[in-house]
Each structure stands twice: as structure tokens, then as C-alpha cells.
Design an enzyme around this catalytic site. Structure first.
Site, PDB file in Angstrom:
ATOM      1  N   TYR A 158      -3.263 -22.203   7.389  1.00  0.00           N
ATOM      2  CA  TYR A 158      -2.495 -21.143   8.060  1.00  0.00           C
ATOM      3  C   TYR A 158      -1.446 -21.763   8.990  1.00  0.00           C
ATOM      4  O   TYR A 158      -0.275 -21.356   8.965  1.00  0.00           O
ATOM      5  CB  TYR A 158      -3.431 -20.217   8.839  1.00  0.00           C
ATOM      6  CG  TYR A 158      -2.671 -19.142   9.582  1.00  0.00           C
ATOM      7  CD1 TYR A 158      -2.006 -18.135   8.898  1.00  0.00           C
ATOM      8  CD2 TYR A 158      -2.591 -19.163  10.978  1.00  0.00           C
ATOM      9  CE1 TYR A 158      -1.277 -17.167   9.578  1.00  0.00           C
ATOM     10  CE2 TYR A 158      -1.871 -18.190  11.663  1.00  0.00           C
ATOM     11  CZ  TYR A 158      -1.215 -17.203  10.960  1.00  0.00           C
ATOM     12  OH  TYR A 158      -0.486 -16.254  11.629  1.00  0.00           O
ATOM     13  N   ARG A 174       0.830  -1.203   0.000  1.00  0.00           N
ATOM     14  CA  ARG A 174       0.000   0.000   0.000  1.00  0.00           C
ATOM     15  C   ARG A 174       0.871   1.262   0.000  1.00  0.00           C
ATOM     16  O   ARG A 174       1.375   1.678   1.042  1.00  0.00           O
ATOM     17  CB  ARG A 174      -0.936  -0.045   1.218  1.00  0.00           C
ATOM     18  CG  ARG A 174      -1.941  -1.183   1.108  1.00  0.00           C
ATOM     19  CD  ARG A 174      -2.727  -1.412   2.366  1.00  0.00           C
ATOM     20  NE  ARG A 174      -1.985  -2.130   3.388  1.00  0.00           N
ATOM     21  CZ  ARG A 174      -2.539  -2.674   4.473  1.00  0.00           C
ATOM     22  NH1 ARG A 174      -3.840  -2.580   4.678  1.00  0.00           N
ATOM     23  NH2 ARG A 174      -1.806  -3.304   5.359  1.00  0.00           N
TER      24      ARG A 174
END
Ligand code: 8X3
Length: 259
Positions: free
Chosen positions: A159, A41
Site C-alpha cells: 500500500y 457501484r
């Protein structure tokens, strides 16, 4: 900029735009490290860079890339000026959990994202930076594992497997880099309140609330301070791994909730 970078220690942090990565950026800047911050980002990277430069007076370079994109990882990292390749500490922080489903109904795209980010992304970055560290004659790689890599829990298979991989990759890297004097540390946190659960539960704030209900969870700064402890040991000391949990957590699933 390249000249000054040679004078100070450098830390490279992946996934620096939020949570533990962002907290590490502040902690290492406070300790007068220059920073290479990477993330997906751009706006957040730029904002953080500005904030840190003003607050601590250190130098910051930002690199926008997704660790899952092998070509971008290699080309962006290799585009750093030579002085900035003298990385003393690499914090492999970029990682995520997406979905919490059994094998029979889990989504392929969630699995791909977790495996590509947590395992392959960590490897892509590590290879490039490990080679710099070998040329520099020293370095320290700190990998963000998880309690989930030490224990399995319901619906967490993918995960947990990725974090178990981080555990073993860290142990393996220690063999590979031993003769070069490069340290490898794995940090395994329990419940840390960051955007972790929001991403796992895909924005379902009700489910997120339940994760931290009745407990005082760890915050990103707790982990950043733990990482700093590992990074600031004398040259002859390596912290192989640390497991850190809230006082109200016994293992991955057992909590002393005060509700
Ligand atoms: C995050 C910890 O226990 O929610 O890595 O999987 S846990």
C-alpha cells in the site's frame, strides 16, 4: 445537457460512491460545478446523483466502471458528450488498501488489486482526461496520495509503495503538463475515518475500531474542503502537495490516544 455543461465548470471524480469522493461531490456541487461521478457501484452512483441534483441544482453524469479495467476506463470516458469533456478538475480519488501483511505471507490478489487500482487505474484515467485538458487549454489534476506514501510502516509495504507511486506520478505529471498550463496537486491524508480500514481489514470491525480508538480522526469532508482549497486558488497559484492529519496524529504510526 451538453449545452449547459459548457457554461459551468466541470469536475470529474473517480471513486465517487463513498468517503472522500462522495464528500468532494457535495463540496464541488455546493460551489456550482457540474459533476461527472465514476465508480463501481451503480446504485450508489444513481442515489448520489439524485441527491446532489435535488440539493444543489447542478448537473450530474454518472459513469459506472472499475478503474482497473483499462478498456472500460477509455471507452466509458470517451463516451461522454463533447461538452462534458471540458473537465476543469479531475480528482483521482479511487484507491484502496487490502490486507496488512508482511511480504512473505501477503496475498497476490491483494497486491494486484492495490497496484491495479491505486497506480494503474490512476494512470488510465489521467491519460484520457489530460488529453482533454490539453485540448481545452487548461485543467487541474488532483491526486489522492497518503501519508503512507511519505513513510513506510510495518506490513504496509505494498500500500505504501502504491501511494509513494502516486506521490512521484504527481510530481512527474507536473513536468509533463507544465507547458500546457495544467495544474497538478497531490493531497496526502493521514487517518481519515471512511470505509478505508474496513476494506483493509476485510470487514473485521474489531481491528477497525482499534485504528480510531481514542482519537478524533479526520472525516471525508475535511479532505474535500482541503481539495476545494487547492482547486479554488487563482490561476497563477498551484498547490503542489498538502499533508493533512488529525491533531492527535504525529506521523503514520504515532498517535496521542486518549483511552
Ligand atoms: C491512509 C492512511 O496511515 O492508514 O492512506 O495508511 S494510513
Amino acid at each position: 445537457m451538453a449545452y449547459k455543461a459548457l457554461m459551468s465548470k466541470i469536475v470529474l471524480i473517480t471513486g465517487a460512491t463513498a468517503g472522500i469522493g462522495e464528500a468532494c461531490a457535495h463540496t464541488f456541487a455546493r460551489e456550482k460545478y457540474n459533476l461527472v461521478l465514476t465508480g463501481r457501484r451503480t446504485e450508489r452512483l444513481e442515489k448520489l446523483s439524485k441527491e446532489i441534483t435535488e440539493k444543489y441544482g447542478v448537473e450530474v453524469l454518472t459513469l459506472e466502471f472499475d478503474v482497473t479495467d483499462k478498456n472500460a476506463v477509455v471507452s466509458k470516458l470517451e463516451s461522454l458528450p463533447d461538452g462534458w469533456k471540458k473537465v476543469d478538475v479531475l480528482i483521482n480519488n479511487a484507491g484502496l488498501s487490502k490486507g496488512l501483511d508482511p511480504v512473505q505471507s501477503g496475498l497476490y490478489e491483494d497486491w494486484d488489486l492495490m497496484i491495479d487500482t491505486n497506480v494503474k487505474g490512476l494512470l488510465y484515467v489521467s491519460k484520457v482526461v489530460a488529453n482533454w485538458m490539453i485540448s481545452n487549454g487548461s485543467g487541474h489534476i488532483i491526486n489522492l496520495g497518503s501519508i503512507a506514501g511519505k513513510e513506510i510502516y510495518a506490513n504496509g509495504h505494498v500500500y505504501c509503495a502504491t501511494k509513494a507511486a502516486v506521490d512521484f506520478l504527481s510530481k512527474g505529471m507536473r513536468f509533463d503538463l507544465l507547458t500546457y498550463g495544467i495544474k497538478v496537486t497531490a493531497i496526502h491524508p493521514g487517518a481519515v475515518e471512511t470505509e478505508f480500514s474496513l476494506i483493509r481489514f476485510k470487514g473485521d470491525t474489531e481491528r477497525v475500531k482499534k485504528v480510531y480508538e481514542g482519537i478524533v480522526p479526520l472525516v471525508a469532508e475535511d479532505i474535500a474542503e482541503t481539495i476545494w482549497f487547492a482547486a479554488s486558488r487563482p490561476a497563477h497559484v498551484n498547490i503542489n502537495e498538502l499533508i493533512i492529519m488529525p491533531t492527535q496524529q504525529a506521523n503514520a504510526t504515532v498517535f496521542n490516544r486518549k483511552v
